[in-house]
Design a protein around this motif. Structure first.
Motif, PDB file in Angstrom:
ATOM      1  N   SER A   1      -5.366 -25.935  24.332  1.00  0.00           N
ATOM      2  CA  SER A   1      -6.349 -25.095  23.278  1.00  0.00           C
ATOM      3  C   SER A   1      -7.730 -25.177  23.914  1.00  0.00           C
ATOM      4  O   SER A   1      -8.128 -25.822  24.892  1.00  0.00           O
ATOM      5  CB  SER A   1      -6.444 -25.784  22.125  1.00  0.00           C
ATOM      6  N   GLU A   2      -8.488 -24.388  23.715  1.00  0.00           N
ATOM      7  CA  GLU A   2     -10.022 -24.285  24.232  1.00  0.00           C
ATOM      8  C   GLU A   2     -10.771 -24.440  22.924  1.00  0.00           C
ATOM      9  O   GLU A   2     -10.850 -23.909  21.863  1.00  0.00           O
ATOM     10  CB  GLU A   2     -10.263 -23.192  25.054  1.00  0.00           C
ATOM     11  N   ARG A   3     -12.403 -25.165  23.294  1.00  0.00           N
ATOM     12  CA  ARG A   3     -13.381 -25.265  22.584  1.00  0.00           C
ATOM     13  C   ARG A   3     -14.641 -25.289  23.222  1.00  0.00           C
ATOM     14  O   ARG A   3     -14.513 -25.962  24.377  1.00  0.00           O
ATOM     15  CB  ARG A   3     -13.312 -26.070  21.351  1.00  0.00           C
ATOM     16  N   SER A   4     -15.696 -25.001  22.520  1.00  0.00           N
ATOM     17  CA  SER A   4     -17.000 -25.061  23.175  1.00  0.00           C
ATOM     18  C   SER A   4     -17.431 -26.535  22.745  1.00  0.00           C
ATOM     19  O   SER A   4     -17.157 -27.153  21.821  1.00  0.00           O
ATOM     20  CB  SER A   4     -18.105 -24.135  22.675  1.00  0.00           C
ATOM     21  N   PHE A   5     -18.174 -27.249  23.709  1.00  0.00           N
ATOM     22  CA  PHE A   5     -18.553 -28.464  23.511  1.00  0.00           C
ATOM     23  C   PHE A   5     -19.702 -28.959  24.461  1.00  0.00           C
ATOM     24  O   PHE A   5     -19.927 -28.099  25.608  1.00  0.00           O
ATOM     25  CB  PHE A   5     -17.494 -29.640  23.792  1.00  0.00           C
ATOM     26  N   PRO A   6     -20.756 -29.525  24.294  1.00  0.00           N
ATOM     27  CA  PRO A   6     -21.787 -29.862  25.063  1.00  0.00           C
ATOM     28  C   PRO A   6     -21.301 -30.278  26.382  1.00  0.00           C
ATOM     29  O   PRO A   6     -20.534 -30.934  26.801  1.00  0.00           O
ATOM     30  CB  PRO A   6     -22.454 -30.950  24.840  1.00  0.00           C
ATOM     31  N   SER A   7     -21.924 -29.917  27.841  1.00  0.00           N
ATOM     32  CA  SER A   7     -21.673 -30.101  29.023  1.00  0.00           C
ATOM     33  C   SER A   7     -22.340 -31.441  29.552  1.00  0.00           C
ATOM     34  O   SER A   7     -23.447 -31.831  28.858  1.00  0.00           O
ATOM     35  CB  SER A   7     -22.200 -28.944  29.963  1.00  0.00           C
ATOM     36  N   TYR A   8     -21.530 -32.133  30.104  1.00  0.00           N
ATOM     37  CA  TYR A   8     -22.066 -33.528  30.775  1.00  0.00           C
ATOM     38  C   TYR A   8     -22.559 -33.333  31.982  1.00  0.00           C
ATOM     39  O   TYR A   8     -23.347 -34.115  32.694  1.00  0.00           O
ATOM     40  CB  TYR A   8     -21.086 -34.584  30.881  1.00  0.00           C
ATOM     41  N   ARG A   9     -22.427 -32.086  32.807  1.00  0.00           N
ATOM     42  CA  ARG A   9     -23.232 -31.666  34.057  1.00  0.00           C
ATOM     43  C   ARG A   9     -24.309 -31.055  33.821  1.00  0.00           C
ATOM     44  O   ARG A   9     -25.130 -30.957  34.849  1.00  0.00           O
ATOM     45  CB  ARG A   9     -22.057 -30.675  34.834  1.00  0.00           C
ATOM     46  N   GLN A  10     -24.406 -30.386  32.577  1.00  0.00           N
ATOM     47  CA  GLN A  10     -25.791 -29.508  32.506  1.00  0.00           C
ATOM     48  C   GLN A  10     -26.164 -29.687  30.915  1.00  0.00           C
ATOM     49  O   GLN A  10     -25.979 -29.044  29.976  1.00  0.00           O
ATOM     50  CB  GLN A  10     -25.398 -27.840  32.685  1.00  0.00           C
ATOM     51  N   PRO A  11     -26.783 -30.912  30.844  1.00  0.00           N
ATOM     52  CA  PRO A  11     -27.327 -31.352  29.574  1.00  0.00           C
ATOM     53  C   PRO A  11     -28.120 -30.273  29.005  1.00  0.00           C
ATOM     54  O   PRO A  11     -28.803 -29.502  29.467  1.00  0.00           O
ATOM     55  CB  PRO A  11     -28.078 -32.419  29.834  1.00  0.00           C
ATOM     56  N   GLY A  12     -27.779 -30.076  27.665  1.00  0.00           N
ATOM     57  CA  GLY A  12     -28.216 -28.906  26.803  1.00  0.00           C
ATOM     58  C   GLY A  12     -27.643 -27.624  26.896  1.00  0.00           C
ATOM     59  O   GLY A  12     -27.871 -26.736  26.083  1.00  0.00           O
ATOM     60  N   GLN A  13     -26.646 -27.532  27.617  1.00  0.00           N
ATOM     61  CA  GLN A  13     -25.737 -26.260  27.893  1.00  0.00           C
ATOM     62  C   GLN A  13     -24.277 -26.891  26.971  1.00  0.00           C
ATOM     63  O   GLN A  13     -24.068 -27.751  26.855  1.00  0.00           O
ATOM     64  CB  GLN A  13     -25.442 -25.906  29.328  1.00  0.00           C
ATOM     65  N   THR A  14     -23.853 -25.571  26.625  1.00  0.00           N
ATOM     66  CA  THR A  14     -22.186 -25.796  26.025  1.00  0.00           C
ATOM     67  C   THR A  14     -21.478 -25.032  27.040  1.00  0.00           C
ATOM     68  O   THR A  14     -21.653 -23.963  27.528  1.00  0.00           O
ATOM     69  CB  THR A  14     -22.406 -25.201  24.740  1.00  0.00           C
ATOM     70  N   VAL A  15     -20.015 -25.633  27.399  1.00  0.00           N
ATOM     71  CA  VAL A  15     -19.254 -25.072  27.959  1.00  0.00           C
ATOM     72  C   VAL A  15     -17.962 -25.224  27.554  1.00  0.00           C
ATOM     73  O   VAL A  15     -17.689 -25.724  26.232  1.00  0.00           O
ATOM     74  CB  VAL A  15     -19.014 -25.705  29.447  1.00  0.00           C
ATOM     75  N   VAL A  16     -16.919 -24.603  27.948  1.00  0.00           N
ATOM     76  CA  VAL A  16     -15.533 -24.595  27.140  1.00  0.00           C
ATOM     77  C   VAL A  16     -14.688 -25.540  27.826  1.00  0.00           C
ATOM     78  O   VAL A  16     -14.940 -25.935  29.113  1.00  0.00           O
ATOM     79  CB  VAL A  16     -14.710 -23.069  27.703  1.00  0.00           C
ATOM     80  N   TYR A  17     -14.243 -26.372  26.884  1.00  0.00           N
ATOM     81  CA  TYR A  17     -13.006 -27.368  27.362  1.00  0.00           C
ATOM     82  C   TYR A  17     -11.744 -26.929  27.040  1.00  0.00           C
ATOM     83  O   TYR A  17     -11.552 -26.315  25.858  1.00  0.00           O
ATOM     84  CB  TYR A  17     -13.541 -28.599  26.444  1.00  0.00           C
TER      85      TYR A  17
END
Length: 106
Positions: A39-55
């Motif tokens: 499965s995939e979902r969007s969640f905050p990035s730990y590499r780019q704070p303030g950005q959302t990425v797909v997990y």
């Protein structure tokens, strides 16, 4: 990865996986853990704070028990693997919080 089979609550199911009947670690009274599930979902990035990425969340065949893996799209070479989906996502929450982002448990 293919088109989602189902979308619900911000989560997209990409693959259903396969039911394992002969190993008790792959099912409980309440849940099934089919290896190959993705499965995939969007969640905050730990590499780019303030950005959302797909997990991506995947269930892998770990022999006697499944392995739950969560991988951030912006850090695909550093997945989190754990004995439960809760443990894997808690580790992601900790990474987000450590990077100064807002984790789900905050």
């Amino acid at each position: 990865r293919g088109r989602p089979l189902l979308k619900a609550g911000g989560c997209a199911v990409i693959r259903l996986g396969s039911i394992v009947r002969d190993r008790p670690g792959y099912h409980t009274v309440r849940y099934i853990y089919p290896p190959g599930f993705l499965s995939e979902r969007s969640f905050p990035s730990y590499r780019q704070p303030g950005q959302t990425v797909v997990y991506s969340s995947e269930i892998l065949d770990g022999g006697d028990a499944p392995i739950f893996t969560v991988t951030a799209s912006d850090d695909s070479s550093n997945p989190v693997s754990a004995a439960s989906p809760t443990e894997a996502w808690k580790a992601i929450d900790q990474r987000v919080a450590a990077a100064g982002g807002e984790a789900a448990s905050s």
